[in-house]
Design an enzyme around this catalytic site. Structure first.
Site, PDB file in Angstrom:
ATOM      1  N   ARG A  34      -1.922  -0.913  -3.777  1.00  0.00           N
ATOM      2  CA  ARG A  34      -3.057  -0.037  -3.526  1.00  0.00           C
ATOM      3  C   ARG A  34      -2.538   1.365  -3.262  1.00  0.00           C
ATOM      4  O   ARG A  34      -1.619   1.558  -2.467  1.00  0.00           O
ATOM      5  CB  ARG A  34      -3.871  -0.530  -2.325  1.00  0.00           C
ATOM      6  CG  ARG A  34      -5.034   0.387  -1.980  1.00  0.00           C
ATOM      7  CD  ARG A  34      -5.931  -0.207  -0.910  1.00  0.00           C
ATOM      8  NE  ARG A  34      -6.552  -1.449  -1.332  1.00  0.00           N
ATOM      9  CZ  ARG A  34      -7.654  -1.530  -2.077  1.00  0.00           C
ATOM     10  NH1 ARG A  34      -8.264  -0.419  -2.472  1.00  0.00           N
ATOM     11  NH2 ARG A  34      -8.151  -2.685  -2.420  1.00  0.00           N
ATOM     12  N   CYS A  70     -12.527  13.482   8.167  1.00  0.00           N
ATOM     13  CA  CYS A  70     -13.373  12.485   8.834  1.00  0.00           C
ATOM     14  C   CYS A  70     -13.057  12.413  10.322  1.00  0.00           C
ATOM     15  O   CYS A  70     -11.886  12.377  10.709  1.00  0.00           O
ATOM     16  CB  CYS A  70     -13.183  11.119   8.199  1.00  0.00           C
ATOM     17  SG  CYS A  70     -13.553  11.145   6.445  1.00  0.00           S
ATOM     18  N   ASP A 128      19.361   6.766  33.288  1.00  0.00           N
ATOM     19  CA  ASP A 128      18.800   7.982  33.890  1.00  0.00           C
ATOM     20  C   ASP A 128      17.269   7.968  33.862  1.00  0.00           C
ATOM     21  O   ASP A 128      16.617   8.389  34.813  1.00  0.00           O
ATOM     22  CB  ASP A 128      19.340   9.205  33.136  1.00  0.00           C
ATOM     23  CG  ASP A 128      18.835  10.495  33.755  1.00  0.00           C
ATOM     24  OD1 ASP A 128      18.969  10.641  34.985  1.00  0.00           O
ATOM     25  OD2 ASP A 128      18.275  11.334  33.025  1.00  0.00           O
ATOM     26  N   ARG A 180       0.857  -1.180   0.000  1.00  0.00           N
ATOM     27  CA  ARG A 180       0.000   0.000   0.000  1.00  0.00           C
ATOM     28  C   ARG A 180       0.894   1.231   0.000  1.00  0.00           C
ATOM     29  O   ARG A 180       1.789   1.339   0.844  1.00  0.00           O
ATOM     30  CB  ARG A 180      -0.863   0.023   1.248  1.00  0.00           C
ATOM     31  CG  ARG A 180      -1.724  -1.187   1.308  1.00  0.00           C
ATOM     32  CD  ARG A 180      -2.705  -1.098   2.439  1.00  0.00           C
ATOM     33  NE  ARG A 180      -3.808  -1.960   2.083  1.00  0.00           N
ATOM     34  CZ  ARG A 180      -5.073  -1.698   2.279  1.00  0.00           C
ATOM     35  NH1 ARG A 180      -5.433  -0.592   2.864  1.00  0.00           N
ATOM     36  NH2 ARG A 180      -6.000  -2.541   1.894  1.00  0.00           N
TER      37      ARG A 180
HETATM   38 FE1  SF4 Z   1      -9.076  10.256   6.334  1.00  0.00          FE
HETATM   39 FE2  SF4 Z   1     -11.502  10.748   5.585  1.00  0.00          FE
HETATM   40 FE3  SF4 Z   1      -9.521  11.937   4.353  1.00  0.00          FE
HETATM   41 FE4  SF4 Z   1      -9.878   9.347   3.976  1.00  0.00          FE
HETATM   42  S1  SF4 Z   1     -11.289  10.987   3.427  1.00  0.00           S
HETATM   43  S2  SF4 Z   1      -7.972  10.352   4.446  1.00  0.00           S
HETATM   44  S3  SF4 Z   1     -10.640   8.745   5.942  1.00  0.00           S
HETATM   45  S4  SF4 Z   1     -10.081  12.247   6.436  1.00  0.00           S
END
Ligand code: SF4
Ligand code: SAM
Length: 577
Positions: A87, A48, A543, A37
């Site tokens: 991905r 989000c 320490d 990925r």
């Molecule tokens: Fe994060 Fe939402 Fe942006 Fe995807 S769309 S990267 S889940 S903030």
């Protein structure tokens, strides 16, 4: 080294129906990592609630992000080693201007079967025809509510209709199934489970319900997470004949279908039922760090290695070392929720987790002013010697290689000849190295700190009152390496190209084993720098822990190897084997 070999042999015997797979991408549990990925950006046009804070995350400066050609170089290397699925994710991958170009170039990689994208869908309808043309095979679209106002509340932006348009476009262009990622949160969208499931009646969708996961900044708590079992029970109440579908070996989703429906349902159970045993994924962050596990905070900077001009072979050694350290599985939900990790947006995509890796801590090393580029070499001979970039004498019984023989004979040469820091009268003198040619020199040193059970546990779990001991000690060691010539009177000041400090936590001995690596391009070596780094790291661990116990013993400060000068040295002891 020997035990690594054994693991390899077992894998081959157990699975002789499959062609051999790259040793660099196979971990110590036989998991083959054929799925990569890549995060194309940290930026996003949504915010989000479960992913990032309202104000956004602190973005990495542009120059530190992977360029187009770096993304493609790394992709080529991984595909060459056996990765067959990539991905692209983020942040929001479809806001990166060169995304089309990247997909076009990826498509040319022989051996890469699948190119996928995870997107919030905002720009999808507009871009998809070209993305498809370029060779995009699979699409996952995030959608957390079917109620426009709620959607906009969750993502803190407008755009519901655009996302729905994107989903329709994907169906229209023949993607099947189009996967919909829905993070289920109690009190927010759990009441929409049945509505989401009903979408699969007429449309070729796979709606994937994702257990809400904790990341830095998302205010996760147990109560907000709706477990797979609970979701399944609710859906079964409406469709009792819901059928479970057979899963592929490395599938993350548990998939189901209501008989007669066009699409299907999936559950990503990262929290309640991990799937680490079959994990075949690796991640590259937008700033070029390789993460072998979504939840592990151990990372290695492939960007730095690339920018230091490393060869493919050197890159593979470093990738192999990181993969070799991958843990068998992550800890339970509670530990994950307690650990420190990047915010989701700074990682990549979604997948199962591994708890904070207690065994190895790696991080970026500040660059010495004026020095060229550095590369973050991960060196832990004890854990993974197969990937060790310096040569060791592997066995006491084996015939020793030339450098080992040389090092032994060096040790027995005339003692007088070795006292380079004294003049003819025996007074201290700094060696004049002006006549030597600059070469690339590396030294590795280590030290052991035995902590006792209580301090060890607190340090391992990052629960010490003084704070994150390993991170503090690591920085102390790196800084100390740069101060060596001011501490050790006859040492030359050297421009360090690179210093790294890594840790191995020995659970049996309640000890921290420190490995410090220094590199320079110069006329004299860096063994004192490496030894200073190891020593100061050890003192700093002391320490940080001394409030818990004074029964802490620092032992075994020693040079492990030194290369690039006139005389190489490789310690040949039972421990390093
Ligand atoms: Fe994060 Fe939402 Fe942006 Fe995807 S769309 S990267 S889940 S903030
Ligand atoms: N921006 C793209 C998107 O939203 O699809 C790609 C990146 S996003 C980080 C990848 C996936 O991770 C999304 O499907 C998102 O829903 C999921 N995700 C993010 N934070 C999560 C969390 N705390 N728990 C579960 N899934 C999460």
């Amino acid at each position: 080294y020997t035990s690594w070999l054994k693991v390899k042999v077992i894998v081959v015997l157990r699975d002789d129906s499959i062609l051999p797979f790259s040793a660099f991408l196979t971990d110590n549990f036989g998991r083959r990592h054929n799925y990569l990925r890549i995060s194309l950006t940290e930026k996003c046009n949504f915010r989000c609630q479960y992913c990032m804070p309202e104000e956004g995350v602190k973005l990495t400066p542009r120059g530190q992000l992977l360029s187009t050609s770096e993304v493609l170089t790394l992709a080529r290397l991984f595909v060459q080693e056996g990765v067959d699925k990539i991905r692209l994710t983020g942040g929001e991958p479809l806001i990166r201007p060169d995304v089309l170009h990247i997909i076009t170039q990826l498509r040319k990689l022989e051996g890469l079967k699948t190119i996928a994208v995870t997107t919030n869908g905002m720009n999808l309808a507009r871009l998809l025809p070209n993305l498809k043309e370029a060779g995009l095979d699979l699409i996952n679209i995030s959608l957390d509510s079917l109620v426009p106002a709620k959607f906009e509340f969750i993502v803190r932006r407008k755009g519901f209709h655009k996302v729905m348009e994107g989903i329709e476009k994907a169906i229209e262009l023949g993607y099947s199934p189009v996967k919909i990622n829905c993070v289920v949160m109690r009190g927010l969208n759990e009441d929409e489970l049945l509505d989401f499931a009903a979408l699969t009646e007429k449309k070729p969708l796979e709606v994937r319900f994702i257990e809400y996961m904790p990341f830095d900044g998302n205010k996760w708590n147990f109560k907000k997470m709706v477990s797979y079992q609970e979701m399944l029970d609710r859906i079964r109440q409406k469709w009792p004949d819901l059928e479970m579908l057979q899963a592929g070996q490395t599938d993350t989703a548990k998939t189901f279908k209501v008989p007669g429906f066009k699409g299907q349902l999936g559950f990503i159970t990262s929290m309640s039922d991990h799937f680490c045993g079959s994990c075949n994924r690796l991640r590259i962050t937008a700033d070029g760090n390789l993460k072998v596990c979504l939840f592990g905070n151990s990372e290695v900077s492939l960007r730095d290695v690339l920018r230091s001009g490393a060869s493919d072979e050197e890159l593979l050694q470093i990738i192999g070392a990181a993969v070799g350290r991958k843990k068998k599985q992550h800890a339970g939900m509670f530990s994950i929720s307690q650990m420190k990790n990047r915010p989701m947006i700074l990682i990549v995509g979604l997948r199962n987790a591994q708890a904070r890796s207690p065994n190895v801590l790696t991080s970026h090393v500040p660059r010495t002013p004026g020095a060229p580029v550095f590369c973050t070499l991960l060196i832990d001979a004890k854990i993974n010697q197969r990937n060790h970039p310096v040569r060791f004498c592997h066995s006491q019984n084996s015939s020793k290689d030339a450098s080992c023989k040389e090092s032994e004979s060096n040790q027995t040469t005339d003692l007088k000849a070795q006292l380079t820091h004294t003049d003819a009268q025996g007074r201290a003198a700094m060696v004049d190295v002006g006549g030597k040619l600059p070469t690339c020199r590396t030294a590795i040193a280590c030290a052991t700190v035995s902590l006792g059970p209580t301090a060890f546990r607190l340090l391992r779990d990052n629960q010490l009152a003084k704070g994150d001991a390993l991170t503090v000690a690591q920085l102390a060691g790196i800084m100390a390496s740069k101060q060596t010539s001011t501490l050790i009177p006859l040492c030359h000041p050297l421009p360090l190209d690179h210093t790294s400090v890594t840790f191995h936590l020995d659970e049996l001995l309640n000890a921290v084993i420190i490995t410090a690596t220094c590199r320079t391009t110069g006329r004299t070596g860096v063994e004192m720098e490496a030894l200073t780094a190891a020593s100061v790291t050890a003192l700093t661990v002391y320490d940080m822990c001394k409030a818990v116990s004074h029964d802490i013993i620092i032992t075994d400060i020693k040079l492990v190897s030194k290369t690039g000068g006139k005389k190489d040295f490789h310690r040949h002891s039972k421990q390093e084997e």
